[in-house]
Design a protein around this motif. Structure first.
Motif, short mmCIF file in Angstrom:
data_model
loop_
_atom_site.label_atom_id
_atom_site.label_comp_id
_atom_site.label_asym_id
_atom_site.label_seq_id
_atom_site.Cartn_x
_atom_site.Cartn_y
_atom_site.Cartn_z
N VAL A 21 45.32 66.10 12.37
CA VAL A 21 44.19 66.51 13.21
C VAL A 21 44.57 66.23 14.66
N VAL A 22 44.53 67.27 15.50
CA VAL A 22 44.93 67.11 16.89
C VAL A 22 43.74 67.21 17.85
N ARG A 23 42.59 67.61 17.34
CA ARG A 23 41.42 67.72 18.21
C ARG A 23 40.16 67.60 17.36
N GLU A 24 39.20 66.81 17.84
CA GLU A 24 37.94 66.65 17.13
C GLU A 24 36.78 66.86 18.09
N HIS A 25 35.74 67.48 17.58
CA HIS A 25 34.53 67.78 18.33
C HIS A 25 33.39 67.75 17.31
N PRO A 26 32.17 67.47 17.70
CA PRO A 26 31.09 67.50 16.71
C PRO A 26 30.97 68.81 15.94
N GLU A 27 31.41 69.92 16.57
CA GLU A 27 31.24 71.22 15.94
C GLU A 27 32.53 71.80 15.35
N TYR A 28 33.66 71.17 15.57
CA TYR A 28 34.90 71.71 15.01
C TYR A 28 35.97 70.63 14.94
N VAL A 29 36.98 70.90 14.12
CA VAL A 29 38.17 70.06 13.99
C VAL A 29 39.38 70.99 14.00
N SER A 30 40.43 70.59 14.72
CA SER A 30 41.63 71.42 14.84
C SER A 30 42.84 70.67 14.28
N LEU A 31 43.66 71.38 13.50
CA LEU A 31 44.90 70.85 12.94
C LEU A 31 46.05 71.72 13.43
N ARG A 32 47.26 71.09 13.47
CA ARG A 32 48.44 71.85 13.84
C ARG A 32 49.66 71.23 13.16
N ARG A 33 50.70 72.01 13.00
CA ARG A 33 51.92 71.50 12.38
C ARG A 33 52.41 70.25 13.11
#
Length: 239
Positions: free
Chosen positions: A154-166
């Motif tokens: 997980v490279v980014r977290e927000h109350p409305e979304y989560v982002s993953l990247r290799r």
């Protein structure tokens, strides 16, 4: 551990839809062993265009976000090119709020929605495809599942979304976007799913299905599971 191999989208005319995505994203085309149309992107991800199993009646649970380039003219150029290739503008309620959104929502020739984003610095090095986006009820819970499932942090977290990247920071992002109330979770669409590559043949498929089940997935048949919110997953052998 399986890896994210691709995104499967259904179409009444898979060959035509594959031609659209190949031209738009610059990917090369092939066919799978069972005749599915594939578009291979430079990042290693593939789009699987499958014959439709049901009419399209609602927005897909999974959609693609395309990078909009460096400025508004680049974004407009991507939109214009997509429309020339056969995309149409789509209304999924994106402008129902007090202010219009800066991204443009389109649909491919089969009606599968995708977005052309406004310029964003975090997607400057992704290539044409910025992100694979999944509508979910609990981004943080499902983010933990997908991070463990495919090994992307997980490279980014927000109350409305989560982002993953290799782990190497290359290629498109996998993003989980809150799009339903907790008591009304996003329902899986039969017209889209994620494809996970397993390198060790039939035995590997069985072992991987067991591992994913331990993380919270549910088996739905040979090589097919659902994630903890019911999203479809297909395991694909690469050997």
């Amino acid at each position: 551990m399986s890896g994210l191999a691709g995104v499967a989208l259904e179409s009444e005319r898979p060959r035509d839809t594959a031609a659209f995505w190949s031209a738009l994203l610059g990917g090369t085309r092939s066919r799978s062993r069972n005749g599915d149309e594939l578009v291979h992107l430079d990042s290693g991800l593939s789009l699987w265009l499958l014959p439709s199993s049901a009419p399209k009646t609602a927005k897909n649970r999974i959609h693609l976000d395309l990078a909009g380039g460096a400025d508004a003219r680049d974004q407009a150029a991507v939109v214009d090119r997509a429309v020339r290739l056969g995309a149409v503008h789509a209304d999924i309620g994106q402008n129902d709020g007090p202010r219009p959104v800066p991204w443009v929502v389109l649909a491919d020739p089969a009606g599968n929605e995708f977005c052309v984003l406004e310029p964003r610095s975090e997607y400057a090095d992704t290539g044409s495809l910025a992100a694979v986006v999944i509508d979910v009820a609990d981004p943080h819970g499902l983010g933990r599942f997908w991070s463990a499932a495919i090994g992307w942090p997980v490279v980014r977290e927000h109350p409305e979304y989560v982002s993953l990247r290799r782990p190497d920071g290359r290629g498109e992002w996998l993003e989980l976007l809150r799009a339903a109330e907790p008591d009304d979770p996003a329902r899986p669409s039969p017209r889209c799913r994620l494809e996970l590559a397993v390198p060790d043949g039939p035995a590997g498929l069985t072992d991987e299905a067991e591992r994913l089940t331990g993380l919270g997935a549910v088996r739905r048949g040979a090589g097919r599971l659902t994630d903890p919110e019911g999203g479809l997953i297909e395991l694909v052998s690469t050997s």
